[in-house]
Design an enzyme around this catalytic site. Structure first.
Site, mmCIF file in Angstrom:
data_model
loop_
_atom_site.group_PDB
_atom_site.id
_atom_site.type_symbol
_atom_site.label_atom_id
_atom_site.label_comp_id
_atom_site.label_asym_id
_atom_site.label_seq_id
_atom_site.Cartn_x
_atom_site.Cartn_y
_atom_site.Cartn_z
ATOM 1 N N ALA A 183 27.254 107.395 -78.594
ATOM 2 C CA ALA A 183 28.602 107.979 -78.501
ATOM 3 C C ALA A 183 29.256 107.521 -77.204
ATOM 4 C CB ALA A 183 28.524 109.500 -78.543
ATOM 5 N N TYR A 204 35.472 103.499 -67.329
ATOM 6 C CA TYR A 204 34.545 103.080 -68.386
ATOM 7 C C TYR A 204 33.432 102.187 -67.812
ATOM 8 C CZ TYR A 204 33.200 101.004 -72.933
ATOM 9 O OH TYR A 204 32.512 100.579 -74.053
HETATM 10 N N1 LIG Z 1 33.508 98.208 -80.013
HETATM 11 C C1 LIG Z 1 33.161 97.432 -79.003
HETATM 12 O O1 LIG Z 1 33.585 96.267 -78.915
HETATM 13 C C2 LIG Z 1 32.208 97.942 -77.935
HETATM 14 C C3 LIG Z 1 31.893 97.081 -76.885
HETATM 15 C C4 LIG Z 1 31.023 97.517 -75.907
HETATM 16 C C5 LIG Z 1 30.461 98.784 -75.985
HETATM 17 N N2 LIG Z 1 30.788 99.616 -76.996
HETATM 18 C C6 LIG Z 1 30.155 100.940 -76.994
HETATM 19 O O2 LIG Z 1 29.529 101.172 -78.242
HETATM 20 C C7 LIG Z 1 29.533 102.555 -78.545
HETATM 21 C C8 LIG Z 1 30.179 102.780 -79.927
HETATM 22 O O3 LIG Z 1 31.480 102.225 -79.894
HETATM 23 P P1 LIG Z 1 32.438 102.167 -81.180
HETATM 24 O O4 LIG Z 1 33.301 100.980 -80.999
HETATM 25 O O5 LIG Z 1 31.644 102.308 -82.415
HETATM 26 O O6 LIG Z 1 33.347 103.467 -80.916
HETATM 27 P P2 LIG Z 1 34.018 104.502 -81.943
HETATM 28 O O7 LIG Z 1 35.103 105.178 -81.180
HETATM 29 O O8 LIG Z 1 34.365 103.825 -83.231
HETATM 30 O O9 LIG Z 1 32.846 105.541 -82.235
HETATM 31 C C9 LIG Z 1 32.349 106.416 -81.258
HETATM 32 C C10 LIG Z 1 31.815 107.658 -81.928
HETATM 33 O O10 LIG Z 1 31.364 108.536 -80.878
HETATM 34 C C11 LIG Z 1 31.784 109.840 -81.183
HETATM 35 N N3 LIG Z 1 31.942 110.669 -79.980
HETATM 36 C C12 LIG Z 1 32.876 110.534 -78.999
HETATM 37 N N4 LIG Z 1 32.739 111.530 -78.102
HETATM 38 C C13 LIG Z 1 31.718 112.311 -78.533
HETATM 39 C C14 LIG Z 1 31.134 113.505 -78.040
HETATM 40 N N5 LIG Z 1 31.597 114.107 -76.923
HETATM 41 N N6 LIG Z 1 30.105 114.048 -78.705
HETATM 42 C C15 LIG Z 1 29.639 113.460 -79.851
HETATM 43 N N7 LIG Z 1 30.160 112.339 -80.373
HETATM 44 C C16 LIG Z 1 31.195 111.768 -79.715
HETATM 45 C C17 LIG Z 1 33.159 109.640 -81.863
HETATM 46 O O11 LIG Z 1 33.567 110.796 -82.606
HETATM 47 C C18 LIG Z 1 32.891 108.410 -82.729
HETATM 48 O O12 LIG Z 1 32.419 108.766 -84.001
HETATM 49 C C19 LIG Z 1 30.288 103.235 -77.422
HETATM 50 O O13 LIG Z 1 29.369 103.713 -76.460
HETATM 51 C C20 LIG Z 1 31.109 102.103 -76.837
HETATM 52 O O14 LIG Z 1 31.446 102.338 -75.495
HETATM 53 C C21 LIG Z 1 31.650 99.223 -77.966
#
Ligand SMILES: NC(=O)c1ccc[n+]([C@@H]2O[C@H](COP(=O)([O-])OP(=O)(O)OC[C@H]3O[C@@H](n4cnc5c(N)ncnc54)[C@H](O)[C@@H]3O)[C@@H](O)[C@H]2O)c1
Length: 441
Positions: A282, A347
């Site tokens: 998350a 972040y």
């Molecule tokens: N998408 C990218 O390119 C990318 C790149 C680097 C890192 N990340 C990391 O990967 C992870 C997932 O990213 P994503 O793109 O799937 O994001 P997303 O926003 O699609 O999904 C994140 C999920 O986390 C849940 N969440 C947020 N706050 C929460 C809380 N307080 N308690 C419980 N659940 C919570 C949200 O409801 C959501 O379902 C994150 O840690 C993000 O920082 C993503």
């Protein structure tokens, strides 16, 4: 997810004839797929500690050893015996023809040496492999990758097997230019089943309702795990669908709530009596330039991305019996936490913090047979990146060696590798799933 139109266009001959190079379609894992889709070339510098084990693993997976010429699906060099600059000549002698023969989505995998304490030349040579493999990653074509795995003197072939399989297979499609250190296993490696390496394991995935977390839940379940899917109550419907699909349970939980660790641990204790895999996925972004940053944006990002991971880990460590015998914690960091990113001081601080946490926690978990690692994704095609302005999105996609964005499943496959009981020699590390992004060291 937004479409990668440029990559699709470059599949057409007429576009290639205009001088636009083809952006490769990556080979990705599907159940039942062979480890490699062609023969493998195996070499060694000097005796090579693992060349015979590599051959045995390949033969066991039905991969033929390559002949004198023709394309190869992988080239593996056991350079664990390279300790002098002269030894590097043998490395080049193997690699130059090997790289010429590497087929589409081929795998160049080096097993690097570890220098004995105080041996300056050996230390220089060990480090030389990092520069070599990172450059090779930038040279290989058509979706091929190059990675380096070092193996500590007290780690055997059994500790290496799951890592070898990951880097050779299509599961590592978007992982290139990485260096992974396999050390002495923290506990029994056990027999592993390459088709269902997570059979019988209980895995918690936070943020499992969508995006990368949803893909992690699906992928770990495909590999045999039962999933405890955690997400905020507002994502309840999507979360329930993921839990049903993955034969597990849904836990509606804001991981920043004061009672979140207690509620999570109580759920695990009551339903399963233990937990084997915890994936801290998350995460949120609240971007603003530092000059315009407010406390809300700052604190909310640090609370979700860093403090929640710390408090849940602390509770898991304090509990006597909940962490299974070969527990694995995998924390999702980000390339921003390594390279920094304009508008993301909050972040990037949280994601760099995750890396610091992993390094400090690894020695505390080792005596319990558990590991903890971080995965730093680069540009991944998700709802989040689809919202970027076109120019930013295009730049994000292209500045890596594979010239495209990764898919959520690419992050999930790396989590699956680190979640295995067999990956007992990898801990306290950061693995980037970013197609070898040009940014950051
Ligand atoms: N998408 C990218 O390119 C990318 C790149 C680097 C890192 N990340 C990391 O990967 C992870 C997932 O990213 P994503 O793109 O799937 O994001 P997303 O926003 O699609 O999904 C994140 C999920 O986390 C849940 N969440 C947020 N706050 C929460 C809380 N307080 N308690 C419980 N659940 C919570 C949200 O409801 C959501 O379902 C994150 O840690 C993000 O920082 C993503």
């Amino acid at each position: 997810m937004s479409k990668d139109t440029l990559r699709e266009l470059t599949q057409y001959r007429f576009v290639q004839r205009l001088g636009v190079p083809r952006i490769p379609v990556l080979r990705r894992y599907e159940p039942g797929q062979p480890l490699l889709d062609g023969p493998a070339l195996v070499g060694a510098v000097g005796k090579g500690r693992f060349a015979d084990d590599v051959r045995a693993l390949l033969a066991g997976a039905g991969v033929a050893e390559a002949g004198e010429d023709g394309k190869v699906a992988a080239a593996v060099l056991d350079a664990t015996g390279a300790h002098t600059v002269d030894d590097l000549a043998a490395v080049q002698e193997f690699l130059t023809p090997a790289v010429r023969r590497l087929g589409p989505c081929g795998r160049l995998l080096l097993l690097g040496p570890v220098a004995a304490e105080g041996d300056v030349e050996a230390a220089a040579v060990a480090q030389a492999f990092e520069g070599l493999v990172r450059s090779a990653g930038k040279e290989v074509r058509a979706g091929a990758t190059a990675n380096l795995v070092t193996v500590a003197p007290d780690a055997g072939a059994d500790a290496l097997a799951s890592t070898l399989r990951f880097f050779l297979s299509a599961r590592s499609a978007f992982v290139s230019g990485q260096v992974v250190r396999v050390g002495a296993p923290v506990g029994p490696v056990g027999a592993d089943d390459p088709a269902r390496p997570l059979a019988g394991r209980i895995a918690v995935v936070t943020g499992a309702a969508r995006g990368i977390g949803e893909s992690i839940a699906d992928t770990l379940h495909r590999d045999g795990a039962t999933i405890v899917a955690v997400d905020v109550p507002a994502a309840g419907d999507a979360l329930a669908r993921v839990a049903n699909r993955t034969g597990g349970t849904a836990l509606q939980l804001d991981i920043t709530a004061a009672d979140a660790p207690d509620r999570l641990l109580a759920h695990l204790r009551e339903r399963y009596g233990r937990v084997d895999v915890v994936v801290h996925n998350a995460g949120i972004t609240r971007d603003k330039l530092l000059a315009n940053m407010d406390a809300d944006r700052w604190n909310s990002v640090l609370a979700v991305n860093l403090r929640a991971q710390l408090t849940i880990n602390r509770a898991l460590l304090a509990d006597e019996g909940l962490l299974g015998d070969s527990a694995r914690i995998v924390c999702i960091s980000s390339m921003s936490g390594i390279a920094g990113n304009r508008g993301q001081t909050n972040y990037a601080a949280s994601k760099a913090g995750v890396i610091g946490m992993v390094r400090a926690l690894a020695p505390q978990l080792a005596p319990r047979g558990a590991t903890v690692n971080a995965i730093a994704p680069g540009f991944i095609e998700t709802a989040m990146t689809a919202k970027m302005p076109l120019a930013t999105r295009e730049a994000g996609r292209r500045i890596n060696s594979l010239r495209q964005g990764g898919l959520p499943v690419d992050v999930a496959e790396a989590v699956g590798w680190l979640a295995q009981a067999a990956t007992a020699g990898v801990t306290g590390q950061v693995v980037r799933v970013d197609g070898q992004n040009m940014l950051g060291a």
